[in-house]
Design an enzyme around this catalytic site. Structure first.
Site, PDB file in Angstrom:
ATOM      1  CG  HIS A 184      -1.733  -1.242   1.319  1.00  0.00           C
ATOM      2  ND1 HIS A 184      -1.436  -2.262   2.191  1.00  0.00           N
ATOM      3  CD2 HIS A 184      -2.783  -1.674   0.593  1.00  0.00           C
ATOM      4  CE1 HIS A 184      -2.286  -3.251   2.018  1.00  0.00           C
ATOM      5  NE2 HIS A 184      -3.109  -2.921   1.051  1.00  0.00           N
ATOM      6  CB  CYS A 242       1.126  -1.874  -5.807  1.00  0.00           C
ATOM      7  SG  CYS A 242       0.476  -2.162  -7.468  1.00  0.00           S
ATOM      8  CD  GLU A 285      -3.828   3.244  -2.770  1.00  0.00           C
ATOM      9  OE1 GLU A 285      -4.277   2.081  -2.729  1.00  0.00           O
ATOM     10  OE2 GLU A 285      -4.091   4.051  -3.676  1.00  0.00           O
ATOM     11  CB  CYS A 317      -5.339  -0.612  -9.957  1.00  0.00           C
ATOM     12  SG  CYS A 317      -5.912  -2.160  -9.314  1.00  0.00           S
TER      13      CYS A 317
HETATM   14  S1  SF4 Z   1      -2.585  -4.082  -8.676  1.00  0.00           S
HETATM   15 FE1  SF4 Z   1      -4.201  -2.733  -7.896  1.00  0.00          FE
HETATM   16  S2  SF4 Z   1      -5.218  -3.860  -6.265  1.00  0.00           S
HETATM   17 FE2  SF4 Z   1      -3.273  -4.863  -6.691  1.00  0.00          FE
HETATM   18  S3  SF4 Z   1      -1.863  -3.969  -5.212  1.00  0.00           S
HETATM   19 FE3  SF4 Z   1      -1.677  -2.793  -7.100  1.00  0.00          FE
HETATM   20  S4  SF4 Z   1      -3.107  -1.113  -6.856  1.00  0.00           S
HETATM   21 FE4  SF4 Z   1      -3.623  -2.627  -5.302  1.00  0.00          FE
END
Ligand code: SF4
Length: 524
Positions: free
Chosen positions: A291, A313, A343, A411
């Protein structure tokens, strides 16, 4: 001390030679008269029946074979007392069989975890585990040997009853075994232990009825895509590699991803999850969660000389970069998200003087940027698409010249899972979402289903399923949040199959091929 026991309400006369022909509902097979009577006193539904089968495998097999078995019932449960085989079982504890075996024949009973959990919710002490059927009462030395083979309890009928019933009129019907521990050895405690066991059987009877009411054939509609996204897979792999390459302990700031199973699995392998960096010893390795973190956390880690591996991510890092860019250009950044989410805290920390959290349309009305012509917006990646759309539309209406992120921040995995759950929700009577309560994207999937008009529940695993949810439900939609492991979905399907035949159909709305590279610290 005597106990006042209410009169039975369920129809029965199973002690007579002619068994009652039930029309539907639960059939309880109880070997002994005392056991049968205890169960009868607990039953509440008129359609429930108790059949006394007699002590021992041969008598039981004969009683439930052929014409002796009532022909019309919905589901059957063997209920009786048993000897506990492990030290942690006490008289009155219930064991729900995951399988019953007499050494020659083993029958798997896949819904045991679900039933045991329902018994626990009813205030009873219940565990799921293997039960062995033996020809005679076992002595202390034999108990230890059976316990070493993984059995929790021993009885003298269950394997014979279940296998004979399923081979006869019970064929194709759901079956369960609930045994109440009466003793864990010979001695003066056996009598009081027997009373405890009979009391537990009585209290378990209405739960068995709830279980029977939830039994039926079902279709499970699997949402596709579901479960792990690329960011979560990457974050878990980073911790696994850090443990492999550097050895335990590896510290992780916050939950690496919001899922209790994932966290507990990594904990068992040597990861130590902490809330803040002051819990990490000097010089240790610390992983930042998927996050993301604020620059203040990064700088504290550098000052402390910690060895940092960043599992943020890349899609979250992109939002952070946009926040910095907008702030540099003099914009007030409206961050659409949920207060307190890690996040959001990380993104707010990128440009704290320029970023304002907006959670609702009302927050938009209250916004007072220093220059209304210089407003930009960003979004938490795991918001519900339509929820974020309402707030961004309100922002756009109030600040027509507002700058938007390069592309929507929500996302791909969040968007895809929301579209997929909607596709199954419109066809299902109920939606189950595998995921933890602190998983934002999983909570959004529940909300998405409910907005499609279908009740939905967030569950960490099969044991969270409440039997009342399933009564009358023939089509179950099933999905998993981006942080929930795929094996939880399998576990839920297996548990449902213990309640009747399950046909699994997948509804795939899109396929995913996104992959993120690993940080150099853990590349081989
Ligand atoms: S791909 Fe999307 S849901 Fe998965 S960790 Fe990254 S931002 Fe979060």
């Amino acid at each position: 001390m005597s106990e006042i026991i209410p009169e039975p309400r369920a129809t029965e006369d199973a002690d007579t030679a002619e068994p009652v022909a039930a029309t539907s509902g639960l059939l309880v097979l109880a070997p002994l008269r005392l056991e049968a009577n205890a169960v009868r006193r607990g039953l509440r539904e008129p359609a429930s029946r108790v059949q006394r089968t007699g002590m021992g495998a041969a008598r039981s097999r004969k009683r439930v074979s052929g014409e002796s078995m009532p022909g019309t019932f919905g589901a059957m449960v063997v209920m009786g007392t048993a000897g506990g085989l492990t030290d942690d079982l006490s008289p009155g504890d219930l064991v729900v069989a995951t399988e019953v075996s007499d050494g020659a024949t083993t029958v798997a009973l896949p819904g045991a975890d679900l039933l045991a959990a329902e018994l626990r919710r009813a205030g009873l002490s219940a565990r799921a585990g293997k039960i062995v059927t033996v020809p005679k009462i076992v002595k202390a030395t034999e108990r230890a040997k059976l316990a070493a083979k993984g059995y929790l309890a021993a009885d003298m009928e269950s394997a014979a009853l279940v296998s004979a019933a399923l081979a006869g009129t019970g064929a194709g019907r759901p079956a369960a075994v609930i045994r109440a521990v009466s003793d864990s050895g010979f001695g003066p405690g056996m009598v009081t232990g027997g009373l405890d066991a009979l009391r537990s059987l009585r209290l378990a009877a209405p739960v068995a009825e709830r279980w029977a009411a939830a039994c039926q054939q079902r279709t499970v509609l699997l949402a596709g895509p579901r479960s792990f996204c690329a960011g979560v897979e990457r974050a878990i792999e980073i911790v696994e590699r850090a443990l492999e390459q550097r050895g335990a302990p590896v510290y992780v700031r916050k939950q690496i991803v919001h899922n209790t199973r994932v966290v507990s699995d990594l904990e068992q392998r040597g990861a130590v999850f902490v809330d803040e960096l002051d819990e990490v010893p000097d010089g240790a390795t610390v992983v930042f969660s998927a996050h993301g973190v604020s620059p203040a956390v990064r700088s504290t880690a550098t000052d402390r000389g910690l060895s940092v591996i960043d599992a943020t991510c890349p899609l979250v890092s992109k939002v952070h970069a946009e926040a910095r860019r907008f702030a540099r250009e003099g914009y007030t950044v409206a961050l659409i998200g949920h207060a307190g989410h890690e996040e959001v805290e990380g993104t707010l920390g990128e440009a704290p003087g320029s970023t304002v959290l907006v959670q609702t349309v009302d927050d938009v009305a209250a916004l007072s940027p220093s220059d209304p012509s210089k407003v930009a917006y960003l979004m938490q990646t795991t918001l519900a698409v339509d929820e974020a759309a309402d707030v961004s539309a309100a922002l756009r209406e109030r600040f027509p010249r507002m700058r938007a992120p390069g592309s929507d921040d929500i996302c791909y995995a969040t968007t895809n899972r929301q579209a997929a759950v909607r596709a199954v929700a419109v066809e299902a009577d109920l939606v189950l979402v595998a995921g933890s309560k602190n998983s934002s994207n999983s909570v959004r999937l529940v909300e998405r289903s409910e907005r499609a008009g279908t009740p939905a529940h967030l569950i960490d695993g099969a044991t969270d399923i409440q039997l009342s949810w399933l009564s009358g439900v023939s089509v179950v939609g099933l999905t998993a949040g981006a942080s929930a492991p795929p094996e939880v979905v399998e576990e839920i399907i297996t548990a449902l199959s213990g309640l009747g035949t399950v046909t699994v159909t997948e509804r795939v709305t899109t396929t995913e091929s996104v992959q993120f590279g690993l940080p150099r610290e853990v590349r081989r």
